[in-house]
Design a protein around this motif. Structure first.
Motif, PDB file in Angstrom:
ATOM      1  N   TYR A 140       0.836  -1.207   0.000  1.00 15.99           N
ATOM      2  CA  TYR A 140       0.000   0.000   0.000  1.00 15.99           C
ATOM      3  C   TYR A 140       0.868   1.253   0.000  1.00 15.99           C
ATOM      4  CZ  TYR A 140      -3.043   3.742   1.513  1.00 15.99           C
ATOM      5  OH  TYR A 140      -3.697   4.942   1.594  1.00 15.99           O
ATOM      6  N   LEU A 141       1.844   1.299   0.901  1.00 17.27           N
ATOM      7  CA  LEU A 141       2.702   2.484   1.011  1.00 17.27           C
ATOM      8  C   LEU A 141       3.571   2.682  -0.232  1.00 17.27           C
ATOM      9  CD1 LEU A 141       3.696   2.230   4.772  1.00 17.27           C
ATOM     10  CD2 LEU A 141       2.084   3.844   3.715  1.00 17.27           C
ATOM     11  N   GLN A 142       3.840   1.601  -0.947  1.00 18.33           N
ATOM     12  CA  GLN A 142       4.584   1.692  -2.200  1.00 18.33           C
ATOM     13  C   GLN A 142       3.689   2.053  -3.381  1.00 18.33           C
ATOM     14  OE1 GLN A 142       6.391  -2.199  -2.423  1.00 18.33           O
ATOM     15  NE2 GLN A 142       8.153  -1.582  -1.211  1.00 18.33           N
ATOM     16  N   GLY A 143       2.385   2.124  -3.135  1.00 18.67           N
ATOM     17  CA  GLY A 143       1.453   2.429  -4.213  1.00 18.67           C
ATOM     18  C   GLY A 143       1.183   1.254  -5.140  1.00 18.67           C
ATOM     19  N   LYS A 144       1.474   0.055  -4.695  1.00 19.84           N
ATOM     20  CA  LYS A 144       1.258  -1.158  -5.499  1.00 19.84           C
ATOM     21  C   LYS A 144      -0.121  -1.735  -5.176  1.00 19.84           C
ATOM     22  CE  LYS A 144       6.169  -2.133  -5.712  1.00 19.84           C
ATOM     23  NZ  LYS A 144       7.255  -3.038  -5.319  1.00 19.84           N
ATOM     24  N   PHE A 145      -1.148  -1.005  -5.615  1.00 19.14           N
ATOM     25  CA  PHE A 145      -2.522  -1.352  -5.255  1.00 19.14           C
ATOM     26  C   PHE A 145      -2.983  -2.671  -5.860  1.00 19.14           C
ATOM     27  CE2 PHE A 145      -3.042   3.489  -5.038  1.00 19.14           C
ATOM     28  CZ  PHE A 145      -2.537   3.522  -3.755  1.00 19.14           C
ATOM     29  N   GLU A 146      -2.502  -2.987  -7.056  1.00 12.02           N
ATOM     30  CA  GLU A 146      -2.871  -4.262  -7.670  1.00 12.02           C
ATOM     31  C   GLU A 146      -2.353  -5.434  -6.834  1.00 12.02           C
ATOM     32  OE1 GLU A 146      -1.313  -1.822  -9.363  1.00 12.02           O
ATOM     33  OE2 GLU A 146      -2.843  -1.130 -10.773  1.00 12.02           O
ATOM     34  N   ALA A 147      -1.166  -5.286  -6.255  1.00 12.76           N
ATOM     35  CA  ALA A 147      -0.611  -6.334  -5.390  1.00 12.76           C
ATOM     36  C   ALA A 147      -1.469  -6.498  -4.139  1.00 12.76           C
ATOM     37  CB  ALA A 147       0.831  -6.012  -5.013  1.00 12.76           C
ATOM     38  N   VAL A 148      -1.944  -5.391  -3.595  1.00 15.93           N
ATOM     39  CA  VAL A 148      -2.824  -5.454  -2.427  1.00 15.93           C
ATOM     40  C   VAL A 148      -4.109  -6.187  -2.793  1.00 15.93           C
ATOM     41  CG1 VAL A 148      -4.162  -4.112  -0.752  1.00 15.93           C
ATOM     42  CG2 VAL A 148      -1.867  -3.362  -1.398  1.00 15.93           C
ATOM     43  N   ASP A 149      -4.708  -5.839  -3.928  1.00 17.37           N
ATOM     44  CA  ASP A 149      -5.934  -6.504  -4.370  1.00 17.37           C
ATOM     45  C   ASP A 149      -5.712  -8.005  -4.569  1.00 17.37           C
ATOM     46  OD1 ASP A 149      -7.622  -4.261  -4.366  1.00 17.37           O
ATOM     47  OD2 ASP A 149      -7.027  -3.704  -6.402  1.00 17.37           O
ATOM     48  N   THR A 150      -4.588  -8.368  -5.162  1.00 10.88           N
ATOM     49  CA  THR A 150      -4.284  -9.777  -5.398  1.00 10.88           C
ATOM     50  C   THR A 150      -4.149 -10.538  -4.083  1.00 10.88           C
ATOM     51  OG1 THR A 150      -3.179  -9.252  -7.481  1.00 10.88           O
ATOM     52  CG2 THR A 150      -2.645 -11.379  -6.473  1.00 10.88           C
ATOM     53  N   LEU A 151      -3.405  -9.963  -3.141  1.00 11.51           N
ATOM     54  CA  LEU A 151      -3.259 -10.610  -1.837  1.00 11.51           C
ATOM     55  C   LEU A 151      -4.598 -10.723  -1.111  1.00 11.51           C
ATOM     56  CD1 LEU A 151       0.067  -9.202  -0.363  1.00 11.51           C
ATOM     57  CD2 LEU A 151      -0.471 -11.570  -0.896  1.00 11.51           C
ATOM     58  N   LEU A 152      -5.424  -9.692  -1.195  1.00 11.62           N
ATOM     59  CA  LEU A 152      -6.732  -9.756  -0.546  1.00 11.62           C
ATOM     60  C   LEU A 152      -7.584 -10.863  -1.142  1.00 11.62           C
ATOM     61  CD1 LEU A 152      -7.648  -5.991  -0.101  1.00 11.62           C
ATOM     62  CD2 LEU A 152      -7.022  -7.624   1.684  1.00 11.62           C
ATOM     63  N   PHE A 153      -7.543 -11.003  -2.463  1.00 14.09           N
ATOM     64  CA  PHE A 153      -8.332 -12.051  -3.101  1.00 14.09           C
ATOM     65  C   PHE A 153      -7.873 -13.435  -2.629  1.00 14.09           C
ATOM     66  CE2 PHE A 153      -8.591 -15.209  -6.533  1.00 14.09           C
ATOM     67  CZ  PHE A 153      -9.976 -15.410  -6.491  1.00 14.09           C
ATOM     68  N   ILE A 154      -6.569 -13.683  -2.695  1.00 12.02           N
ATOM     69  CA  ILE A 154      -6.040 -14.992  -2.293  1.00 12.02           C
ATOM     70  C   ILE A 154      -6.297 -15.241  -0.814  1.00 12.02           C
ATOM     71  CG2 ILE A 154      -3.929 -16.353  -2.024  1.00 12.02           C
ATOM     72  CD1 ILE A 154      -2.880 -14.809  -4.538  1.00 12.02           C
ATOM     73  N   LEU A 155      -6.015 -14.235  -0.007  1.00 11.59           N
ATOM     74  CA  LEU A 155      -6.208 -14.334   1.433  1.00 11.59           C
ATOM     75  C   LEU A 155      -7.658 -14.661   1.774  1.00 11.59           C
ATOM     76  CD1 LEU A 155      -5.096 -13.560   4.374  1.00 11.59           C
ATOM     77  CD2 LEU A 155      -6.105 -11.337   3.896  1.00 11.59           C
ATOM     78  N   GLY A 156      -8.570 -13.888   1.231  1.00  6.47           N
ATOM     79  CA  GLY A 156      -9.980 -14.092   1.545  1.00  6.47           C
ATOM     80  C   GLY A 156     -10.499 -15.425   1.052  1.00  6.47           C
ATOM     81  N   ALA A 157     -10.154 -15.788  -0.182  1.00  8.42           N
ATOM     82  CA  ALA A 157     -10.675 -17.026  -0.754  1.00  8.42           C
ATOM     83  C   ALA A 157     -10.089 -18.252  -0.064  1.00  8.42           C
ATOM     84  CB  ALA A 157     -10.382 -17.067  -2.258  1.00  8.42           C
ATOM     85  N   TYR A 158      -8.780 -18.307   0.025  1.00  9.43           N
ATOM     86  CA  TYR A 158      -8.151 -19.511   0.568  1.00  9.43           C
ATOM     87  C   TYR A 158      -8.233 -19.592   2.089  1.00  9.43           C
ATOM     88  CZ  TYR A 158      -4.808 -23.213   1.446  1.00  9.43           C
ATOM     89  OH  TYR A 158      -4.212 -24.365   1.884  1.00  9.43           O
ATOM     90  N   LEU A 159      -7.747 -18.552   2.762  1.00 11.40           N
ATOM     91  CA  LEU A 159      -7.746 -18.610   4.223  1.00 11.40           C
ATOM     92  C   LEU A 159      -9.156 -18.548   4.802  1.00 11.40           C
ATOM     93  CD1 LEU A 159      -4.592 -16.575   5.265  1.00 11.40           C
ATOM     94  CD2 LEU A 159      -4.880 -19.043   5.033  1.00 11.40           C
ATOM     95  N   GLY A 160     -10.047 -17.830   4.144  1.00 14.19           N
ATOM     96  CA  GLY A 160     -11.443 -17.816   4.596  1.00 14.19           C
ATOM     97  C   GLY A 160     -12.043 -19.209   4.540  1.00 14.19           C
ATOM     98  N   ALA A 161     -11.765 -19.929   3.464  1.00 17.11           N
ATOM     99  CA  ALA A 161     -12.271 -21.300   3.327  1.00 17.11           C
ATOM    100  C   ALA A 161     -11.627 -22.231   4.355  1.00 17.11           C
ATOM    101  CB  ALA A 161     -12.015 -21.809   1.911  1.00 17.11           C
ATOM    102  N   ILE A 162     -10.313 -22.086   4.546  1.00 13.67           N
ATOM    103  CA  ILE A 162      -9.614 -22.929   5.531  1.00 13.67           C
ATOM    104  C   ILE A 162     -10.146 -22.659   6.936  1.00 13.67           C
ATOM    105  CG2 ILE A 162      -7.378 -23.340   6.664  1.00 13.67           C
ATOM    106  CD1 ILE A 162      -7.599 -24.643   3.914  1.00 13.67           C
TER     107      ILE A 162
END
Length: 129
Positions: A71-93
């Motif tokens: 976020y602080l680096q302005g890499k918003f796409e990376a944040v979105d990607t991590l949120l997607f993986i985090l929410g989908a996988y870890l939420g399911a686990i």
């Protein structure tokens, strides 16, 4: 280097903060962290469960720090990607393990929260302007 804040960043920054600081709880109060996850009382006092919780949540803290760093680096796409993986996988686990342990209320909460986080990331809400 520093990003331009938008209102659509608030949910992502909330998740990043919860992961960063919430992941540190087992360092100081492992029983409370296990209880908060919704696991049965038999696991709260287990030294083995406390060690595993501390190790696992240490990794969770790393994800939160990575979200903040991107976020602080302005890499918003990376944040979105991590949120997607985090929410989908870890939420399911999280939901799966809670169901296995017989705490279905926590399972629903964790599964639905994960789906919302994944959806937020999938829709690119951090990078969306």
């Amino acid at each position: 280097m520093f990003s331009t804040f938008q209102l659509t960043h608030i949910p992502s920054l909330f998740v990043a903060s919860a992961l960063t600081f919430g992941g540190m709880v087992p360092l100081f109060a492992p029983q409370a962290a296990i209880r908060e996850m919704g696991f049965p009382a038999r696991l709260h006092a287990s030294k083995e469960a406390q060690s595993i919780m501390t190790l696992g949540m240490g990794r969770t803290t790393v994800i939160g720090i990575a979200l903040w760093t991107f976020y602080l680096q302005g890499k918003f796409e990376a944040v979105d990607t991590l949120l997607f993986i985090l929410g989908a996988y870890l939420g399911a686990i999280d939901a799966y393990v809670c169901v296995k342990e017989g705490v279905t209320g926590k399972a629903w909460f964790r599964g639905l929260s994960g789906a919302v986080i994944a959806g937020w990331g999938w829709c690119g809400m951090m990078a969306w302007v």
